[in-house]
Design an enzyme around this catalytic site. Structure first.
Site, PDB file in Angstrom:
ATOM      1  N   ASP A   1      26.802  29.655  36.837  1.00  0.00           N
ATOM      2  CA  ASP A   1      26.508  29.617  38.266  1.00  0.00           C
ATOM      3  C   ASP A   1      25.769  30.873  38.721  1.00  0.00           C
ATOM      4  O   ASP A   1      24.764  30.788  39.432  1.00  0.00           O
ATOM      5  CB  ASP A   1      27.819  29.451  39.041  1.00  0.00           C
ATOM      6  CG  ASP A   1      27.611  29.476  40.546  1.00  0.00           C
ATOM      7  OD1 ASP A   1      27.552  28.401  41.162  1.00  0.00           O
ATOM      8  OD2 ASP A   1      27.497  30.586  41.117  1.00  0.00           O
TER       9      ASP A   1
ATOM     10  N   VAL B   1      27.042  26.643  43.300  1.00  0.00           N
ATOM     11  CA  VAL B   1      26.195  25.716  42.541  1.00  0.00           C
ATOM     12  C   VAL B   1      27.054  24.849  41.627  1.00  0.00           C
ATOM     13  O   VAL B   1      26.804  23.652  41.477  1.00  0.00           O
ATOM     14  CB  VAL B   1      25.120  26.477  41.741  1.00  0.00           C
ATOM     15  CG1 VAL B   1      24.274  25.507  40.919  1.00  0.00           C
ATOM     16  CG2 VAL B   1      24.229  27.275  42.677  1.00  0.00           C
ATOM     17  N   ASP B   2      28.081  25.431  41.020  1.00  0.00           N
ATOM     18  CA  ASP B   2      29.014  24.630  40.220  1.00  0.00           C
ATOM     19  C   ASP B   2      29.678  23.555  41.069  1.00  0.00           C
ATOM     20  O   ASP B   2      29.819  22.402  40.651  1.00  0.00           O
ATOM     21  CB  ASP B   2      30.089  25.526  39.610  1.00  0.00           C
ATOM     22  CG  ASP B   2      29.657  26.161  38.301  1.00  0.00           C
ATOM     23  OD1 ASP B   2      28.742  25.628  37.651  1.00  0.00           O
ATOM     24  OD2 ASP B   2      30.241  27.195  37.919  1.00  0.00           O
ATOM     25  N   VAL B   3      30.119  23.947  42.262  1.00  0.00           N
ATOM     26  CA  VAL B   3      30.784  22.989  43.148  1.00  0.00           C
ATOM     27  C   VAL B   3      29.839  21.848  43.521  1.00  0.00           C
ATOM     28  O   VAL B   3      30.198  20.661  43.438  1.00  0.00           O
ATOM     29  CB  VAL B   3      31.301  23.707  44.415  1.00  0.00           C
ATOM     30  CG1 VAL B   3      31.804  22.693  45.445  1.00  0.00           C
ATOM     31  CG2 VAL B   3      32.411  24.690  44.053  1.00  0.00           C
TER      32      VAL B   3
ATOM     33  N   GLY C   1      29.231  19.523  40.631  1.00  0.00           N
ATOM     34  CA  GLY C   1      30.333  18.574  40.475  1.00  0.00           C
ATOM     35  C   GLY C   1      30.232  17.425  41.456  1.00  0.00           C
ATOM     36  O   GLY C   1      30.474  16.257  41.113  1.00  0.00           O
TER      37      GLY C   1
END
Length: 398
Positions: A143, A171-173, A176
């Protein structure tokens, strides 16, 4: 824990992902009623299990935040017996979610193409840093790295602070969320075609998409955004101000709201000033207006300003600490904290789901699993005898 028939009841998800983007995606699916089986190597292979403190009876808070509503199984996918068990899971699965580096599953003999030959209805979601194609596809993606490469850090912070990352791995969130959305679309399309497909989600793509209006400002007007701190590139005043006791934010979205703001502040002449009467003019004279407003805001405490501004219909808020967020009556009313029983910690408090469905609501059925907690249970469901399971344990396949 709550029970009920979720909208994804009957969907089985095999989750070989770890850390944040993948587990967050599968937790969303689990919250919506899907059966999620979390696959880890013997001993546990999700790095976030060790990302602490804090811990709840040995389980890290980081791991707990993205792994409820799953069962856990341990499998050594480098061993043939482990691969055979994995393929049994795949035959009965609807979705596979993985976030290994590109080509890792193929090198293990478990390429998505092979898996989809075994189960043509399988939806395979691959979450990587840079996607399955392109010159950077073989690189790992984190991220923090993606926020830098994808431009997000260049617009976060102020000129004084320099580039800053967002306070969470945003960005990870978002990856997902996008992966979950792609999975749902693929499952819907499968009703027509009878076939699954591959959902290719790249963190860099997601970061670029998240630039929204800042990206459009460049693509349409050739304008390269600068760091504005808490200010907005297209709207003024839309930022933080220092009240007498603390910082607060206001979000004036149109000229009518600005006129009301000027009245509340006791400066109605500002709305009649040609420099500030319209948003384009306020953008051109941002510094003069901000300085004028700041001189007024610092005269009174934030609570007093917020009461007056809310009465006038002007969007505003104090900048709250995390403890204040979870003590806020609106957050409590929306059930954004859930408490779940846990085998080693007795109970854990987790952030609730923001998805509110009127007829088939989100349910909280399972605590985040301990390492391999449900291995024997799942193997029995796949037809393995107790004797076979014990042999697999002795061989350290499970």
């Amino acid at each position: 824990m709550s029970e009920g028939r979720g909208p994804l009841e009957g969907i089985r998800v095999v989750d070989v992902s770890r850390v944040l983007a993948g587990p967050f995606c599968t937790m969303i699916l689990g919250d919506l009623g899907a059966e999620v089986i979390k696959v880890e190597a013997p001993g546990g292979s999700d790095d976030t299990r060790g990302w602490g403190p804090p811990y709840a009876a040995g389980e890290s808070a980081y791991y707990l935040c993205t792994n409820r509503n799953k069962r856990g199984i341990t499998l050594d996918l480098k061993k043939e017996e482990g691969k055979r068990i994995f393929l049994r899971l795949i035959r009965e699965a609807d979705v596979l979610v993985e976030n290994f580096k590109v080509g890792t599953l193929a090198r293990m003999g478990l390429a998505p193409e092979r898996l989809r030959k075994i189960n043509p209805r399988l939806v395979v979601a691959e979450i990587t840093g840079f996607g399955q194609t392109g010159p950077l596809s073989s690189l790992p993606g984190y991220d923090f790295i993606i926020q830098a490469l994808g431009g997000l850090m260049s617009i976060t912070g102020s000129e004084e602070s320099g580039p800053m990352k967002v306070g969470v791995a945003i960005v990870d969130v978002l990856a997902g969320l996008y992966a979950a959305l792609g999975i749902l679309a693929a499952l819907h399309e499968r009703k027509r075609s009878g076939e699954g497909q591959i959902v290719d989600t790249a963190l860099l793509d997601v970061c670029v998409a998240s630039l929204v209006n800042v990206a459009s400002n460049y693509l349409v007007g050739g304008k390269v955004a600068k760091r504005l701190g808490n200010a907005h590139p297209n709207i003024v005043p839309y930022q933080s101000f220092r009240a007498a006791d603390q910082e607060m934010v206001i979000a004036v979205g149109n000229d009518r709201q600005f006129a009301k703001l000027a009245e509340v502040l006791g400066r109605p002449e500002l709305a009649k000033d040609e420099r500030f009467a319209t948003n384009p003019n306020r953008l051109s004279h941002r510094e003069e207006l901000t300085e004028a407003l700041q001189r007024v805001f610092e005269r009174r405490p934030a609570r007093e300003w917020i009461e007056r501004l809310q009465e006038a219909g002007i969007p505003c808020a104090p900048i709250q600490r995390i403890d204040q967020v979870f003590d806020h009556p609106q957050v409590r009313a929306r059930e954004m904290v859930v408490e779940m029983p846990h085998p080693s910690a007795e109970k854990v408090r987790l952030v609730g789901s923001p998805i509110k469905l009127s007829r088939t609501p989100v349910t909280y059925r399972r605590h985040p699993p301990l390492v391999g907690e449900h291995t024997r249970e799942i193997l029995r469901e796949l037809g393995y005898s107790e004797e076979e399971i014990e042999k697999l344990r002795r061989k350290r396949v499970i």
